[in-house]
Design a protein around this motif. Structure first.
Motif, PDB file in Angstrom:
ATOM      1  N   GLY A  29      11.004 -45.898  28.846  1.00 32.56           N
ATOM      2  CA  GLY A  29       9.553 -45.923  29.028  1.00 32.56           C
ATOM      3  C   GLY A  29       8.949 -44.578  28.670  1.00 32.56           C
ATOM      4  O   GLY A  29       9.670 -43.584  28.493  1.00 32.56           O
ATOM      5  N   MET A  81      10.357 -50.906  28.816  1.00 37.00           N
ATOM      6  CA  MET A  81      10.963 -51.636  27.709  1.00 37.00           C
ATOM      7  C   MET A  81      12.452 -51.818  27.963  1.00 37.00           C
ATOM      8  O   MET A  81      13.164 -50.864  28.268  1.00 37.00           O
ATOM      9  CB  MET A  81      10.743 -50.894  26.390  1.00 37.00           C
ATOM     10  N   THR A 126      14.895 -57.829  23.126  1.00 36.35           N
ATOM     11  CA  THR A 126      14.058 -56.774  23.686  1.00 36.35           C
ATOM     12  C   THR A 126      12.862 -57.434  24.364  1.00 36.35           C
ATOM     13  O   THR A 126      12.377 -58.469  23.900  1.00 36.35           O
ATOM     14  CB  THR A 126      13.540 -55.801  22.602  1.00 36.35           C
ATOM     15  N   ASN A 184       4.683 -49.460  30.803  1.00 38.48           N
ATOM     16  CA  ASN A 184       5.478 -50.478  30.114  1.00 38.48           C
ATOM     17  C   ASN A 184       6.949 -50.082  30.155  1.00 38.48           C
ATOM     18  O   ASN A 184       7.347 -49.074  29.560  1.00 38.48           O
ATOM     19  CB  ASN A 184       5.043 -50.621  28.649  1.00 38.48           C
ATOM     20  N   SER A 202       9.293 -40.655  25.237  1.00 36.55           N
ATOM     21  CA  SER A 202      10.144 -41.783  25.598  1.00 36.55           C
ATOM     22  C   SER A 202      11.389 -41.291  26.338  1.00 36.55           C
ATOM     23  O   SER A 202      12.074 -40.366  25.888  1.00 36.55           O
ATOM     24  CB  SER A 202      10.561 -42.544  24.337  1.00 36.55           C
ATOM     25  N   ASP A 247       9.309 -56.523  27.267  1.00 36.02           N
ATOM     26  CA  ASP A 247       8.532 -55.601  28.082  1.00 36.02           C
ATOM     27  C   ASP A 247       8.521 -56.119  29.513  1.00 36.02           C
ATOM     28  O   ASP A 247       8.032 -57.219  29.788  1.00 36.02           O
ATOM     29  CB  ASP A 247       7.107 -55.501  27.526  1.00 36.02           C
TER      30      ASP A 247
END
Length: 235
Positions: free
Chosen positions: A184, A135, A148, A133, A190, A150
């Protein structure tokens, strides 16, 4: 009398004599330069020979070495001038080629890009390892978060992402500068990824004698170097 490395009673070596002559030589009336020429070398060499110790004359090897040294320095000076001329020519050719970019979109490093009225915005994200994913965060010129989303799974490498130009509620946002950020999960942590954005080329500038060709981009406060362009898009 002085030996091979001295001139007269000065006690200075031949190299030091050359340096003093270069420092004390009056500027040329037309150019203002202080360059030692072939005549200066021959003048010093003649003076050295006339004042050498007759019982310890300059050997052929020493004479050849001195002449070779001067010829080398003189050749390097001429080569530098030729490189300057070549660099100027290459810069002009680059500027001519870069002029074809005016009106086109180019991809340059940096998260800040320009959104046009009624349109979206594209960016390129460099992903070091594949992620499930990706982001994406969109911020306005004041640093306020406006959207925001995905972008889905992405493989390692460069991945293009598209933003439709709307906020979280689906309302179109005005034209202006926006910042794209991407992150990600990699190995459970992260990570923020490097982002590049597109901008339209307004004009081309020549660098200030440094050989760089600069591009003025719409919405950017300062120009970017032509060498920084990663991709050329549509007009």
């Amino acid at each position: 009398m002085a030996g091979v490395n001295n001139v007269g009673q000065s006690g200075l070596s031949y190299v030091d004599q050359l340096k003093n002559l270069q420092e004390n030589k009056k500027p040329d009336e037309t150019t203002g330069k202080k360059d030692l020429k072939q005549e200066d070398f021959l003048s010093l060499l003649t003076k050295q020979l006339s004042q050498q110790d007759p019982f310890k004359p300059v050997s052929n090897d020493q004479m050849i070495a001195q002449m070779a040294s001067f010829a080398t320095v003189d050749g390097i000076g001429k080569m530098n001038k030729q490189f300057e001329s070549l660099n100027s020519s290459m810069t002009s050719n680059q500027a001519l080629q870069a002029s074809s970019l005016v009106g086109r979109d180019v991809l340059v490093p940096g998260a800040a890009g320009i959104k046009k009225d009624g349109a979206g915005m594209a960016a390129m994200v460099k992903v070091p390892k594949s992620v499930d994913n990706l982001m994406v965060r969109i911020e306005d010129s004041h640093g306020q978060l406006v959207r925001t989303f995905d972008a889905g799974a992405k493989p390692s490498g460069d991945s293009r992402i598209e933003w439709d130009g709307k906020d979280q509620n689906g309302n179109p946002l005005p034209a202006g500068k926006y910042k794209v950020k991407a992150a990600g999960l990699i190995d459970g942590a992260s990570k923020d990824f490097s982002v590049s954005t597109y901008a339209n080329v307004n004009s081309v500038l020549l660098g200030k004698g440094n050989g760089n060709v600069l591009l003025n981009l719409a919405g950017f406060d300062s120009p970017v170097r032509l060498a920084e362009v990663l991709e050329v898009g549509k007009a």
